[in-house]
Design a protein around this motif. Structure first.
Motif, PDB file in Angstrom:
ATOM      1  N   LYS A   1       0.810  -1.226   0.000  1.00 29.54           N
ATOM      2  CA  LYS A   1       0.000   0.000   0.000  1.00 29.54           C
ATOM      3  C   LYS A   1       0.837   1.268   0.000  1.00 29.54           C
ATOM      4  N   VAL A   2       2.006   1.182  -0.664  1.00 30.98           N
ATOM      5  CA  VAL A   2       2.904   2.326  -0.784  1.00 30.98           C
ATOM      6  C   VAL A   2       2.668   3.029  -2.115  1.00 30.98           C
ATOM      7  N   VAL A   3       2.473   2.267  -3.181  1.00 30.35           N
ATOM      8  CA  VAL A   3       2.236   2.849  -4.499  1.00 30.35           C
ATOM      9  C   VAL A   3       0.808   2.556  -4.940  1.00 30.35           C
ATOM     10  N   ASN A   4       0.278   3.439  -5.729  1.00 28.32           N
ATOM     11  CA  ASN A   4      -1.059   3.299  -6.296  1.00 28.32           C
ATOM     12  C   ASN A   4      -0.988   3.462  -7.794  1.00 28.32           C
ATOM     13  N   GLY A   5      -1.986   2.936  -8.447  1.00 27.46           N
ATOM     14  CA  GLY A   5      -2.123   3.151  -9.876  1.00 27.46           C
ATOM     15  C   GLY A   5      -3.208   4.163 -10.143  1.00 27.46           C
ATOM     16  N   TYR A   6      -3.639   4.189 -11.380  1.00 28.07           N
ATOM     17  CA  TYR A   6      -4.686   5.109 -11.816  1.00 28.07           C
ATOM     18  C   TYR A   6      -6.011   4.364 -11.939  1.00 28.07           C
ATOM     19  N   THR A   7      -7.096   5.096 -11.981  1.00 31.43           N
ATOM     20  CA  THR A   7      -8.424   4.488 -12.042  1.00 31.43           C
ATOM     21  C   THR A   7      -8.650   3.675 -13.308  1.00 31.43           C
ATOM     22  N   ASP A   8      -7.835   3.877 -14.335  1.00 32.36           N
ATOM     23  CA  ASP A   8      -7.988   3.100 -15.570  1.00 32.36           C
ATOM     24  C   ASP A   8      -7.221   1.774 -15.517  1.00 32.36           C
ATOM     25  N   GLY A   9      -6.659   1.423 -14.353  1.00 39.85           N
ATOM     26  CA  GLY A   9      -5.962   0.155 -14.191  1.00 39.85           C
ATOM     27  C   GLY A   9      -4.501   0.171 -14.606  1.00 39.85           C
ATOM     28  N   THR A  10      -3.963   1.368 -14.883  1.00 41.84           N
ATOM     29  CA  THR A  10      -2.554   1.481 -15.265  1.00 41.84           C
ATOM     30  C   THR A  10      -1.732   2.020 -14.103  1.00 41.84           C
ATOM     31  N   TYR A  11      -0.430   1.831 -14.217  1.00 42.70           N
ATOM     32  CA  TYR A  11       0.506   2.408 -13.259  1.00 42.70           C
ATOM     33  C   TYR A  11       1.296   3.547 -13.898  1.00 42.70           C
ATOM     34  N   ARG A  12       1.453   3.487 -15.206  1.00 37.76           N
ATOM     35  CA  ARG A  12       2.238   4.464 -15.971  1.00 37.76           C
ATOM     36  C   ARG A  12       3.687   4.532 -15.470  1.00 37.76           C
ATOM     37  N   PRO A  13       4.376   3.386 -15.542  1.00 34.07           N
ATOM     38  CA  PRO A  13       5.708   3.293 -14.961  1.00 34.07           C
ATOM     39  C   PRO A  13       6.741   4.227 -15.578  1.00 34.07           C
ATOM     40  N   HIS A  14       6.555   4.606 -16.831  1.00 37.20           N
ATOM     41  CA  HIS A  14       7.555   5.446 -17.496  1.00 37.20           C
ATOM     42  C   HIS A  14       7.219   6.936 -17.455  1.00 37.20           C
ATOM     43  N   ALA A  15       6.086   7.272 -16.846  1.00 33.46           N
ATOM     44  CA  ALA A  15       5.716   8.684 -16.707  1.00 33.46           C
ATOM     45  C   ALA A  15       6.580   9.335 -15.640  1.00 33.46           C
ATOM     46  N   GLN A  16       6.980  10.571 -15.879  1.00 37.47           N
ATOM     47  CA  GLN A  16       7.725  11.300 -14.856  1.00 37.47           C
ATOM     48  C   GLN A  16       6.844  11.446 -13.625  1.00 37.47           C
ATOM     49  N   ILE A  17       7.459  11.296 -12.484  1.00 40.77           N
ATOM     50  CA  ILE A  17       6.704  11.408 -11.235  1.00 40.77           C
ATOM     51  C   ILE A  17       6.733  12.852 -10.760  1.00 40.77           C
ATOM     52  N   THR A  18       5.599  13.311 -10.259  1.00 38.30           N
ATOM     53  CA  THR A  18       5.549  14.661  -9.694  1.00 38.30           C
ATOM     54  C   THR A  18       5.952  14.595  -8.226  1.00 38.30           C
ATOM     55  N   ARG A  19       6.290  15.741  -7.708  1.00 36.69           N
ATOM     56  CA  ARG A  19       6.678  15.798  -6.299  1.00 36.69           C
ATOM     57  C   ARG A  19       5.547  15.321  -5.400  1.00 36.69           C
ATOM     58  N   GLN A  20       4.318  15.722  -5.705  1.00 36.13           N
ATOM     59  CA  GLN A  20       3.221  15.320  -4.835  1.00 36.13           C
ATOM     60  C   GLN A  20       2.962  13.815  -4.894  1.00 36.13           C
ATOM     61  N   GLN A  21       3.166  13.199  -6.045  1.00 38.52           N
ATOM     62  CA  GLN A  21       3.015  11.749  -6.133  1.00 38.52           C
ATOM     63  C   GLN A  21       4.069  11.048  -5.280  1.00 38.52           C
ATOM     64  N   PHE A  22       5.298  11.519  -5.368  1.00 42.18           N
ATOM     65  CA  PHE A  22       6.367  10.927  -4.565  1.00 42.18           C
ATOM     66  C   PHE A  22       6.122  11.177  -3.081  1.00 42.18           C
ATOM     67  N   ASN A  23       5.645  12.359  -2.736  1.00 40.79           N
ATOM     68  CA  ASN A  23       5.307  12.647  -1.343  1.00 40.79           C
ATOM     69  C   ASN A  23       4.377  11.580  -0.788  1.00 40.79           C
ATOM     70  N   SER A  24       3.371  11.233  -1.574  1.00 40.43           N
ATOM     71  CA  SER A  24       2.400  10.255  -1.098  1.00 40.43           C
ATOM     72  C   SER A  24       3.022   8.883  -0.933  1.00 40.43           C
ATOM     73  N   MET A  25       3.841   8.468  -1.881  1.00 37.96           N
ATOM     74  CA  MET A  25       4.502   7.173  -1.759  1.00 37.96           C
ATOM     75  C   MET A  25       5.371   7.126  -0.494  1.00 37.96           C
ATOM     76  N   LEU A  26       6.172   8.149  -0.316  1.00 41.26           N
ATOM     77  CA  LEU A  26       7.098   8.186   0.813  1.00 41.26           C
ATOM     78  C   LEU A  26       6.359   8.321   2.139  1.00 41.26           C
ATOM     79  N   ALA A  27       5.338   9.140   2.177  1.00 38.92           N
ATOM     80  CA  ALA A  27       4.591   9.322   3.425  1.00 38.92           C
ATOM     81  C   ALA A  27       3.861   8.044   3.826  1.00 38.92           C
ATOM     82  N   ARG A  28       3.338   7.303   2.855  1.00 40.74           N
ATOM     83  CA  ARG A  28       2.630   6.061   3.199  1.00 40.74           C
ATOM     84  C   ARG A  28       3.549   5.094   3.935  1.00 40.74           C
ATOM     85  N   ILE A  29       4.782   4.956   3.467  1.00 41.67           N
ATOM     86  CA  ILE A  29       5.694   4.023   4.141  1.00 41.67           C
ATOM     87  C   ILE A  29       6.116   4.578   5.496  1.00 41.67           C
ATOM     88  N   LEU A  30       6.329   5.875   5.592  1.00 45.20           N
ATOM     89  CA  LEU A  30       6.745   6.468   6.860  1.00 45.20           C
ATOM     90  C   LEU A  30       5.614   6.399   7.892  1.00 45.20           C
TER      91      LEU A  30
END
Length: 171
Positions: A47-76
């Motif tokens: 439950k650290v990373v999430n995908g999009y509502t269309d069932g994709t993760y978009r692994p090659h898309a550049q990550i925004t700061r707010q997206q990374f914030n959420s990933m990092l905060a979930r683990i912390l």
């Protein structure tokens, strides 16, 4: 700039989250043959990373700061609750991030001129990282900025992971 797959790998490896390789992929755009498959799936299972509502993760898309914030905060947050049984706020203890954010979190976002640019899904996680000292923002013209819609660089990600790791050790 980093992409979403790189960040999943960095957080999973950086915090000892188990990798996972299910027989059926969770995301339609991350097949089992993808280089970071086990890290993305491990991050999702934890439950650290999430995908999009269309069932994709978009692994090659550049990550925004707010997206990374959420990933990092979930683990912390997970590490804090696991170690302390709750989030230790400034004035009380809270069973969930949402409870902490409702009681105390808004004040941490109010320090930043561009906090209104945060998507609602990233407000509590970003505020938590400010509270814990992981996010410091940038100063320009005497004002503080989060730059939540900007792409995250490798140097920024490493600095945040190191800060978060040091904080987690203190829980």
């Amino acid at each position: 700039p980093l992409n979403r797959a790189h960040c999943a790998k960095m957080i999973v490896d950086g915090f000892g989250v188990p990798k996972y390789s299910p027989s059926l992929p969770t995301f339609s755009d991350v097949p089992a043959s993808h280089l970071q498959y086990a890290w993305i799936e491990g991050g999702y299972a934890a439950k650290v990373v999430n995908g999009y509502t269309d069932g994709t993760y978009r692994p090659h898309a550049q990550i925004t700061r707010q997206q990374f914030n959420s990933m990092l905060a979930r683990i912390l947050v997970h590490k804090e609750i696991e170690a302390r049984g709750a989030i230790q706020g400034s004035t009380a203890q809270y069973a969930t991030l949402d409870a902490w954010f409702a009681a105390e979190g808004q004040e941490y976002l109010a320090r930043f001129i561009d906090s209104g640019e945060l998507y609602r899904d990233h407000e509590a996680t970003s505020a938590y990282l400010v509270f814990r000292g992981v996010i410091q923002g940038a100063e320009r013209g005497g004002l503080r900025y989060l730059d939540p819609l900007e792409s995250l660089t490798g140097a920024q990600a490493v600095a945040m992971i190191v800060r978060a790791g040091l904080i987690a050790q203190g829980f």
